[in-house]
Design an enzyme around this catalytic site. Structure first.
Site, PDB file in Angstrom:
ATOM      1  N   SER A 195      50.284  36.466  28.831  1.00 47.44           N
ATOM      2  CA  SER A 195      50.779  36.795  30.283  1.00 47.44           C
ATOM      3  C   SER A 195      50.150  35.811  31.200  1.00 47.44           C
ATOM      4  O   SER A 195      49.152  34.985  31.137  1.00 47.44           O
ATOM      5  CB  SER A 195      50.182  38.394  30.655  1.00 47.44           C
ATOM      6  OG  SER A 195      50.208  38.420  32.115  1.00 47.44           O
TER       7      SER A 195
ATOM      8  N   TYR B 126      43.102  43.835  31.488  1.00 46.31           N
ATOM      9  CA  TYR B 126      44.337  43.285  30.722  1.00 46.31           C
ATOM     10  C   TYR B 126      44.347  41.992  30.625  1.00 46.31           C
ATOM     11  O   TYR B 126      44.438  41.236  29.654  1.00 46.31           O
ATOM     12  CB  TYR B 126      45.607  43.786  31.442  1.00 46.31           C
ATOM     13  CG  TYR B 126      46.857  43.196  30.828  1.00 46.31           C
ATOM     14  CD1 TYR B 126      47.598  43.475  29.718  1.00 46.31           C
ATOM     15  CD2 TYR B 126      47.529  42.271  31.812  1.00 46.31           C
ATOM     16  CE1 TYR B 126      48.811  43.031  29.497  1.00 46.31           C
ATOM     17  CE2 TYR B 126      48.797  41.731  31.407  1.00 46.31           C
ATOM     18  CZ  TYR B 126      49.412  42.042  30.163  1.00 46.31           C
ATOM     19  OH  TYR B 126      50.633  41.471  29.739  1.00 46.31           O
TER      20      TYR B 126
END
Length: 245
Positions: free
Chosen positions: A139, A152
């Site tokens: 990401s 995350y």
């Protein structure tokens, strides 16, 4: 994309999620034979729609023994393993002040240890085929801090490090390891709750003025998995419409 993965056996995790449901048919259209996995058994429907060239295995990526069963299924059904796509992941909102060790451990178990388990499990089968390709999905939260995504983001930063080490070490086995770093997606696990009206607000900050579609990420994965990327390893391909430029 037709034929780019002809004859290749691909293990693809997180097949029941939004990205998986889009990517799996595109991989099949490129000629791949697929072993689709997910802890969510709705992934079986994704395999069923593709047909005989796809197999579903219910699978918790954080379970090392479960990975061995997945590889065994790939070898028994399709003859080997050529490609691993570590797509499975968990997301959520946290900040450093409130992030518990237990919650961080959950992110790491799935987003990092799950990928490590997969790479270790497929390596013997890839060696037997003379090499292979591993594509890890991270990401842009692994490029710069994103407020509210501490747990995350930390796990995806760690996945970047794992991917680089693996690329350097596995090159001797002719196993290529590359990383894809998507930006905001039309099926993102994390919604832009801080902004109203959500993703449309986020897209205004993207130079291309929109979020990515899932097929745009899938096409990058197909390239990295294919022989067209035969000299590409240790790469980090950012697919974010210029957001991190």
């Amino acid at each position: 994309m037709a034929g780019e993965l002809a004859g290749k056996v691909v293990i693809f995790t997180g097949a029941a999620g939004g990205q998986g449901r889009v990517a799996a048919p595109l991989l099949a259209a490129a000629g791949a034979r697929l072993v689709l996995t997910d802890i969510d058994e709705r992934g079986a429907a994704v395999a069923g729609e593709i047909g005989s060239e796809a197999l579903f295995v219910a699978h918790d990526v954080s379970d090392r023994a479960a990975w061995d069963r997945v590889v065994e299924c790939a070898v028994e059904t399709f003859g080997g393993v050529d490609v691993l796509v570590n797509n499975a992941g968990v997301a959520g909102r946290d900040d450093v002040q409130s992030l518990s060790a237990e919650r961080l451990g959950h992110y790491l178990d799935v987003n990092l240890i799950g990928a490590l388990n997969g790479m270790q499990a497929v390596l013997p089968a890839m060696r037997a085929r003379g090499g292979g390709a591993i594509v890890n999905i991270a990401s842009i939260s692994a490029l710069a801090s994103t407020p509210g995504l501490a747990g995350y983001g930390i796990s995806k930063w760690a996945l970047r490090g794992l991917s680089r080490y693996a690329a350097a070490e596995l090159a001797a086995d002719k196993v290529r390891v590359n990383l894809v770093l998507p930006g905001a997606l039309d099926v993102s696990m994390i919604k832009d709750a801080a902004a109203s009206p959500g993703k449309s607000s986020f897209s205004e900050r993207v130079p291309l003025r929109r979020v990515a579609t899932s097929d745009e990420i899938a096409r990058v994965v197909i390239f990295l998995a294919s022989d067209a990327a035969s000299y590409v390893t240790g790469a980090e391909l950012t697919v974010d419409g210029g957001y991190s430029a």
